[in-house]
Design a protein around this motif. Structure first.
Motif, PDB file in Angstrom:
ATOM      1  N   ALA A 137       0.841  -1.205   0.000  1.00  0.00           N
ATOM      2  CA  ALA A 137       0.000   0.000   0.000  1.00  0.00           C
ATOM      3  C   ALA A 137       0.873   1.249   0.000  1.00  0.00           C
ATOM      4  CB  ALA A 137      -0.916  -0.007   1.217  1.00  0.00           C
ATOM      5  N   CYS A 138       1.907   1.225   0.821  1.00  0.00           N
ATOM      6  CA  CYS A 138       2.800   2.380   0.925  1.00  0.00           C
ATOM      7  C   CYS A 138       3.536   2.620  -0.399  1.00  0.00           C
ATOM      8  CB  CYS A 138       3.784   2.141   2.074  1.00  0.00           C
ATOM      9  SG  CYS A 138       4.720   3.585   2.530  1.00  0.00           S
ATOM     10  N   GLU A 139       3.941   1.530  -1.045  1.00  0.00           N
ATOM     11  CA  GLU A 139       4.603   1.647  -2.355  1.00  0.00           C
ATOM     12  C   GLU A 139       3.652   2.226  -3.395  1.00  0.00           C
ATOM     13  OE1 GLU A 139       7.769  -2.033  -2.046  1.00  0.00           O
ATOM     14  OE2 GLU A 139       6.090  -2.182  -3.445  1.00  0.00           O
ATOM     15  N   GLN A 140       2.419   1.712  -3.381  1.00  0.00           N
ATOM     16  CA  GLN A 140       1.429   2.151  -4.367  1.00  0.00           C
ATOM     17  C   GLN A 140       1.178   3.656  -4.260  1.00  0.00           C
ATOM     18  OE1 GLN A 140       0.422  -0.159  -6.373  1.00  0.00           O
ATOM     19  NE2 GLN A 140      -1.412   0.537  -7.392  1.00  0.00           N
ATOM     20  N   LEU A 141       1.256   4.180  -3.033  1.00  0.00           N
ATOM     21  CA  LEU A 141       1.063   5.614  -2.820  1.00  0.00           C
ATOM     22  C   LEU A 141       2.298   6.416  -3.220  1.00  0.00           C
ATOM     23  CD1 LEU A 141      -0.641   5.383   0.663  1.00  0.00           C
ATOM     24  CD2 LEU A 141      -1.699   6.316  -1.405  1.00  0.00           C
ATOM     25  N   GLY A 142       3.373   5.699  -3.534  1.00  0.00           N
ATOM     26  CA  GLY A 142       4.602   6.383  -3.933  1.00  0.00           C
ATOM     27  C   GLY A 142       5.450   6.836  -2.767  1.00  0.00           C
ATOM     28  N   HIS A 144       7.008   4.637  -0.320  1.00  0.00           N
ATOM     29  CA  HIS A 144       8.142   3.707  -0.144  1.00  0.00           C
ATOM     30  C   HIS A 144       8.814   3.873   1.218  1.00  0.00           C
ATOM     31  CE1 HIS A 144       7.860   2.718  -4.427  1.00  0.00           C
ATOM     32  NE2 HIS A 144       7.668   4.017  -4.600  1.00  0.00           N
ATOM     33  N   ALA A 145       8.001   4.038   2.257  1.00  0.00           N
ATOM     34  CA  ALA A 145       8.575   4.232   3.592  1.00  0.00           C
ATOM     35  C   ALA A 145       8.777   2.920   4.330  1.00  0.00           C
ATOM     36  CB  ALA A 145       7.646   5.139   4.411  1.00  0.00           C
ATOM     37  N   LEU A 146       7.962   1.900   3.987  1.00  0.00           N
ATOM     38  CA  LEU A 146       7.996   0.634   4.733  1.00  0.00           C
ATOM     39  C   LEU A 146       8.749  -0.431   3.973  1.00  0.00           C
ATOM     40  CD1 LEU A 146       4.382   0.032   6.088  1.00  0.00           C
ATOM     41  CD2 LEU A 146       6.431   0.571   7.392  1.00  0.00           C
ATOM     42  N   THR A 147       9.277  -1.379   4.731  1.00  0.00           N
ATOM     43  CA  THR A 147       9.954  -2.494   4.082  1.00  0.00           C
ATOM     44  C   THR A 147       9.967  -3.694   5.016  1.00  0.00           C
ATOM     45  OG1 THR A 147      11.996  -3.143   2.954  1.00  0.00           O
ATOM     46  CG2 THR A 147      12.262  -1.789   4.891  1.00  0.00           C
ATOM     47  N   GLU A 166      11.602  10.303   6.351  1.00  0.00           N
ATOM     48  CA  GLU A 166      10.988  11.492   5.753  1.00  0.00           C
ATOM     49  C   GLU A 166       9.976  11.094   4.698  1.00  0.00           C
ATOM     50  OE1 GLU A 166      13.571  14.546   4.559  1.00  0.00           O
ATOM     51  OE2 GLU A 166      14.486  14.697   6.554  1.00  0.00           O
ATOM     52  N   GLN A 167      10.063   9.846   4.272  1.00  0.00           N
ATOM     53  CA  GLN A 167       9.123   9.350   3.258  1.00  0.00           C
ATOM     54  C   GLN A 167       7.733   9.127   3.845  1.00  0.00           C
ATOM     55  OE1 GLN A 167      11.408   9.885   0.761  1.00  0.00           O
ATOM     56  NE2 GLN A 167      10.462   8.126  -0.229  1.00  0.00           N
ATOM     57  N   CYS A 168       7.699   8.780   5.143  1.00  0.00           N
ATOM     58  CA  CYS A 168       6.411   8.471   5.773  1.00  0.00           C
ATOM     59  C   CYS A 168       5.634   9.772   5.982  1.00  0.00           C
ATOM     60  CB  CYS A 168       6.623   7.746   7.098  1.00  0.00           C
ATOM     61  SG  CYS A 168       5.067   7.373   7.936  1.00  0.00           S
ATOM     62  N   THR A 169       4.423   9.802   5.416  1.00  0.00           N
ATOM     63  CA  THR A 169       3.592  11.000   5.547  1.00  0.00           C
ATOM     64  C   THR A 169       2.616  10.888   6.715  1.00  0.00           C
ATOM     65  OG1 THR A 169       1.890  10.106   4.096  1.00  0.00           O
ATOM     66  CG2 THR A 169       3.631  11.402   3.034  1.00  0.00           C
ATOM     67  N   GLY A 170       2.602   9.708   7.368  1.00  0.00           N
ATOM     68  CA  GLY A 170       1.627   9.513   8.454  1.00  0.00           C
ATOM     69  C   GLY A 170       0.219   9.315   7.950  1.00  0.00           C
ATOM     70  N   CYS A 171       0.082   8.885   6.697  1.00  0.00           N
ATOM     71  CA  CYS A 171      -1.258   8.770   6.099  1.00  0.00           C
ATOM     72  C   CYS A 171      -2.092   7.646   6.731  1.00  0.00           C
ATOM     73  CB  CYS A 171      -1.148   8.544   4.598  1.00  0.00           C
ATOM     74  SG  CYS A 171      -0.404   6.964   4.141  1.00  0.00           S
ATOM     75  N   ALA A 172      -1.413   6.655   7.337  1.00  0.00           N
ATOM     76  CA  ALA A 172      -2.076   5.512   7.992  1.00  0.00           C
ATOM     77  C   ALA A 172      -2.761   4.565   7.017  1.00  0.00           C
ATOM     78  CB  ALA A 172      -3.060   5.970   9.074  1.00  0.00           C
ATOM     79  N   SER A 173      -2.436   4.671   5.733  1.00  0.00           N
ATOM     80  CA  SER A 173      -3.001   3.705   4.771  1.00  0.00           C
ATOM     81  C   SER A 173      -2.542   2.298   5.093  1.00  0.00           C
ATOM     82  CB  SER A 173      -2.576   4.063   3.343  1.00  0.00           C
ATOM     83  OG  SER A 173      -3.012   5.349   3.034  1.00  0.00           O
ATOM     84  N   CYS A 174      -1.297   2.169   5.562  1.00  0.00           N
ATOM     85  CA  CYS A 174      -0.772   0.847   5.933  1.00  0.00           C
ATOM     86  C   CYS A 174      -1.643   0.229   7.013  1.00  0.00           C
ATOM     87  CB  CYS A 174       0.682   0.966   6.391  1.00  0.00           C
ATOM     88  SG  CYS A 174       0.950   2.276   7.604  1.00  0.00           S
ATOM     89  N   ALA A 175      -2.000   1.031   8.005  1.00  0.00           N
ATOM     90  CA  ALA A 175      -2.818   0.513   9.110  1.00  0.00           C
ATOM     91  C   ALA A 175      -4.218   0.149   8.617  1.00  0.00           C
ATOM     92  CB  ALA A 175      -2.901   1.545  10.224  1.00  0.00           C
ATOM     93  N   THR A 193       0.384   9.595  15.673  1.00  0.00           N
ATOM     94  CA  THR A 193       1.591   8.812  15.945  1.00  0.00           C
ATOM     95  C   THR A 193       1.475   7.458  15.268  1.00  0.00           C
ATOM     96  OG1 THR A 193       1.867   9.953  18.039  1.00  0.00           O
ATOM     97  CG2 THR A 193       3.097   7.909  17.761  1.00  0.00           C
ATOM     98  N   ILE A 194       2.442   7.174  14.429  1.00  0.00           N
ATOM     99  CA  ILE A 194       2.486   5.894  13.728  1.00  0.00           C
ATOM    100  C   ILE A 194       3.935   5.584  13.405  1.00  0.00           C
ATOM    101  CG2 ILE A 194       2.030   6.980  11.441  1.00  0.00           C
ATOM    102  CD1 ILE A 194       0.416   4.405  10.747  1.00  0.00           C
ATOM    103  N   TRP A 195       4.323   4.331  13.530  1.00  0.00           N
ATOM    104  CA  TRP A 195       5.701   3.888  13.282  1.00  0.00           C
ATOM    105  C   TRP A 195       6.717   4.742  14.062  1.00  0.00           C
ATOM    106  CZ3 TRP A 195       5.672  -0.772  11.593  1.00  0.00           C
ATOM    107  CH2 TRP A 195       4.718  -1.196  10.673  1.00  0.00           C
ATOM    108  N   GLY A 196       6.341   5.124  15.295  1.00  0.00           N
ATOM    109  CA  GLY A 196       7.284   5.833  16.158  1.00  0.00           C
ATOM    110  C   GLY A 196       7.483   7.296  15.811  1.00  0.00           C
TER     111      GLY A 196
HETATM  112  S1  SF4 Z   1       1.724   5.978   7.322  1.00  0.00           S
HETATM  113 FE1  SF4 Z   1       2.127   3.938   6.499  1.00  0.00          FE
HETATM  114  S2  SF4 Z   1       1.380   3.985   4.341  1.00  0.00           S
HETATM  115 FE2  SF4 Z   1       1.499   6.107   5.055  1.00  0.00          FE
HETATM  116  S3  SF4 Z   1       3.518   6.770   4.374  1.00  0.00           S
HETATM  117 FE3  SF4 Z   1       3.796   6.049   6.504  1.00  0.00          FE
HETATM  118  S4  SF4 Z   1       4.373   3.924   6.323  1.00  0.00           S
HETATM  119 FE4  SF4 Z   1       3.544   4.525   4.324  1.00  0.00          FE
END
Ligand code: SF4
Ligand code: SF4
Ligand code: FES
Length: 251
Positions: A137-142, A144-147, A166-175, A193-196
């Motif tokens: 999902a994170c890749e599809q959004l462009g 590329h923060a998770l791996t 810096e790639q993570c926008t906090g969008c929470a699409s992953c969740a 707060t997501i991924w620390g």
């Molecule tokens: S919140 Fe999740 S999906 Fe959104 S950019 Fe960060 S890691 Fe990717």
């Protein structure tokens, strides 16, 4: 090009290159899945969508989410072998994610109420089944923060290089796509707060509900060129009088 084949003895049609699970669901056949999302490329990770496929003298159990349709094949969605292997895979996944209500419910449908397998030795993200739906999902959004990091028993999902991103926008699409709901995400006055990491939020100027994170807004503005005020309102308030100026703009 069109492909014709049978699912449970019913004639079906699909486009060449389509995946079997998508076609089966279109025709109303029920096949369970955990790591599949119709908008994301499949990787066949959870092995819950198994079906039996016969073609050219072969008969195999295949993961239907990433199996491309074949002209003339015969698909059976619920044989004893399919049931047996789905139950076994659910039992294995249950050892990883005993806290997942969705997984427990699905496993119970196959008669699996406990697991003979132990939990992973280390589990930095409890209840993660390593299906990589969040990564996709994170890749599809462009973003590329998770791996997936580590190997074997130490495999886990995390931010790339295991450091603030810096790639993570906090969008929470992953969740939101996670089938076991194991990614912690919390909105407070300080932000999301997501991924620390804590991302300041843009709040709706009418009702005060979170619209998106500031990073998401900056990215959206850069990509779509809309005025900053467009992101001052949540979806429902965009339709209100106060924000009708923006109501006709399509995201
Ligand atoms: S919140 Fe999740 S999906 Fe959104 S950019 Fe960060 S890691 Fe990717
Ligand atoms: S965090 Fe959720 S979506 Fe990501 S791999 Fe684990 S179970 Fe799958
Ligand atoms: S849904 Fe097909 S392998 Fe997970």
């Amino acid at each position: 090009m069109e492909r014709r084949f049978k699912i449970n003895d019913i004639d079906v049609k699909a486009r060449a290159g389509e995946h079997l699970l998508d076609v089966a669901r279109r025709y109303g056949f029920e096949i369970p899945s955990l790591c599949h999302h119709e908008a994301l490329p499949p990787i066949g990770a959870c092995r819950i969508c198994l079906v039996e496929v016969a073609w050219g003298g072969r008969r195999e159990l295949c993961t239907s989410c990433n199996f491309e349709v074949i002209e003339g094949m015969q698909v059976t969605t619920d044989t004893p072998a399919v049931q047996h292997h789905r139950a076994m895979n659910l039992e294995l996944l249950l050892a990883r994610a005993p806290g997942s209500a969705r997984l427990r419910e699905l496993a119970a449908q196959y008669g699996v109420r406990r697991t003979r397998f132990g939990p992973p030795a280390t589990s930095p993200l409890p209840n993660c089944i390593l299906c990589e739906l969040c990564v996709r999902a994170c890749e599809q959004l462009g973003n590329h923060a998770l791996t997936m990091v580590g190997r074997g028993d130490k495999k886990r999902i995390g931010l790339a290089f295991n450091s603030p991103s810096e790639q993570c926008t906090g969008c929470a699409s992953c969740a939101s796509v996670c089938p076991t709901e194991c990614i912690p995400v919390k909105d407070t006055a300080a932000g999301r707060t997501i991924w620390g990491q804590t991302h300041p939020l843009v709040l709706c100027k009418v009702c005060g509900a979170p619209v998106m994170t500031e990073r998401q807004r900056a990215k959206a503005i850069a990509k779509k060129g809309l005025p900053e005020e467009y992101y001052d309102f949540c979806e429902s308030c965009k339709q209100s009088t106060a924000s009708k100026r923006f109501a006709s703009i399509v995201w």
